[in-house]
Design an enzyme around this catalytic site. Structure first.
Site, short mmCIF file in Angstrom:
data_model
loop_
_atom_site.label_atom_id
_atom_site.label_comp_id
_atom_site.label_asym_id
_atom_site.label_seq_id
_atom_site.Cartn_x
_atom_site.Cartn_y
_atom_site.Cartn_z
N TRP A 1 0.89 -1.24 -0.14
CA TRP A 1 -0.26 0.01 0.08
C TRP A 1 1.03 1.31 0.12
O TRP A 1 0.39 2.13 -0.73
CB TRP A 1 -0.85 -0.15 0.97
N ASP B 1 -1.91 7.17 5.70
CA ASP B 1 -2.90 6.13 5.19
C ASP B 1 -3.32 5.21 6.50
O ASP B 1 -2.38 4.54 6.88
CB ASP B 1 -2.42 5.47 3.99
N LYS C 1 -11.91 -1.49 6.12
CA LYS C 1 -11.19 -2.39 7.09
C LYS C 1 -11.32 -1.96 8.77
O LYS C 1 -11.22 -3.05 9.50
CB LYS C 1 -9.47 -1.77 7.03
C1 LIG Z 1 -6.85 -1.98 1.70
C2 LIG Z 1 -5.78 -0.93 1.99
C3 LIG Z 1 -5.77 -0.02 0.89
C4 LIG Z 1 -6.40 -0.04 -0.02
O1 LIG Z 1 -7.72 0.32 0.00
P1 LIG Z 1 -8.91 0.26 -1.12
O2 LIG Z 1 -10.10 0.76 -0.30
O3 LIG Z 1 -9.10 -1.16 -1.91
O4 LIG Z 1 -8.43 1.37 -2.33
C5 LIG Z 1 -4.78 1.19 1.18
N1 LIG Z 1 -4.12 1.08 2.23
C6 LIG Z 1 -4.15 0.29 3.10
C7 LIG Z 1 -3.18 0.36 4.62
C8 LIG Z 1 -5.11 -0.92 3.04
O5 LIG Z 1 -5.22 -1.76 4.08
#
Ligand SMILES: *Cc1c(COP(=O)(O)O)cnc(C)c1O
Length: 355
Positions: A98, A166, A190
């Site tokens: 990511w 993020d 998540k």
């Molecule tokens: C799952 C995840 C993403 C991607 O997320 P999407 O909503 O599928 O674009 C990005 N960063 C982290 C830390 C993630 O766990």
């Protein structure tokens, strides 16, 4: 009842599923799926969702909370475009898939990416330390929890530069100091709600300062903050369920209480991994994630048999990410300690049978 250790979309409280299901059939006389997002009843949902985010995370004055679509993946681009300043240079820490996704997208919109640290040399099984931060950067970006590898930042060097994070897979799992950040973003699926919504928490003073020659309306956080997430049709149902989940979170002691539960769950599982002769953890002990526990069997030949054992205990979602293999137990807020106990019991039993 299944024990859902899946990495995302996430487990949510059963009562949230029930309330969400009821609203599909009847939300003040219409289905939540057909209601206009401009109707006052839905405007109230969006306002409450925003207020509950502020409450749950103690968001200080001077920050805006925004719900958009596009996932954290679009967040990579939105972060870079909105935080770009005169240097057009930013520092990124590469802790896995990511984080590298964020780096790739920043480069695409013209950011000169400075590598402030990477754990690629050891398959992303640790968090880079001794990060040195040059002054000529527009911002610094990192990924607080690395969902795929099971590593997590437990602290971050102090810096005066704008910090962008993020937090997709650990937001609402522990207390954070929002004032440390200029921008936080997180895909909802998540730990917050169903897929479809992406949360942004942005310092108001960082809005409208982009130096990018290219800033489409939808990617401009200033516009969305001004329109209170109603510039275009928001992810109506996803925001609604996130709101229900936040209500539930706050009713049950909020993030502070969840943090204690999450620590207890992680301690229980890591203790078993460390004491059970058949298993071992995959990452540096001091960087272990409380959300995604990555581990494996020392003897891979036992995998098929272990898979049978946990499946028989109604556990789902345990296989590791396809790029890592082994096992990954994701333990988001709604996963009860009793589910972790079920997994630990399966592991103990398995060790006895294979001693
Ligand atoms: C799952 C995840 C993403 C991607 O997320 P999407 O909503 O599928 O674009 C990005 N960063 C982290 C830390 C993630 O766990």
């Amino acid at each position: 009842m299944k024990h859902n250790f899946g990495a995302g979309p996430c487990i949510l409280p059963q009562n949230v599923f029930k309330e969400a299901a009821a609203a599909v059939l009847d939300f003040n006389g219409l289905s939540i799926l057909e209601v206009s997002h401009r109707h006052k009843d839905y405007v109230a949902v969006m306002s409450e969702a925003i207020e509950l985010v502020k409450k749950a995370l103690n968001v200080p004055e001077g920050y805006s909370v925004i719900f958009l679509q596009g996932g954290a993946t679009l967040g990579f681009t939105i972060a870079a475009l909105n935080m770009m300043r005169d240097h057009k240079r930013a520092g990124y820490i590469n802790t896995g898939t990511w984080a590298s996704g964020a780096i790739k997208e920043a480069k695409k919109v013209g950011i000169d990416v400075v590598n402030l640290g990477s754990s690629e040399d050891k398959q992303f099984t640790y968090i880079p330390k001794n990060i040195e931060i040059p002054a000529d950067l527009d911002y610094i970006h990192f990924t607080s929890n690395n969902t795929i590898y099971g590593t997590q930042f437990h602290d971050f060097p102090k810096t005066d530069l704008p910090l962008v994070c993020d937090m997709s897979s650990d937001i609402f799992s522990k207390e954070i100091n929002v004032a440390d950040y200029d921008l936080i973003y997180a895909g909802a699926q998540k730990n917050l709600g169903p897929a479809g919504a992406t949360l942004y928490i942005v310092k108001d003073s960082a809005l409208g300062k982009s130096t990018s020659p290219f800033l489409p309306s939808y990617l401009d956080l200033k516009l969305h903050a001004e329109k209170e997430s109603m510039y275009n049709t928001p992810p109506v149902f996803s925001v609604y369920v996130a709101m229900l989940n936040l209500r539930d979170l706050l009713k049950n002691g909020g993030v502070k209480a969840k943090e204690q539960e999450n620590i207890a769950k992680a301690n229980l599982l890591y203790r078993e991994i460390d004491s059970n002769p058949l298993f071992e953890g995959n990452v540096a002990v001091e960087d272990r994630s409380l959300m995604n526990v990555s581990f494996k069997l020392k003897n891979e030949a036992l995998e098929a048999e272990f898979d049978k054992a946990w499946k028989a205990a109604d556990i789902v979602g345990l296989p590791g990410h396809r790029s890592v293999g082994g096992y990954r137990a994701s333990m988001y807020n709604a996963l009860p300690l009793s589910s972790v106990q079920v997994l630990v019991d399966v592991m103990k039993d398995f060790a006895q049978k294979n001693a």
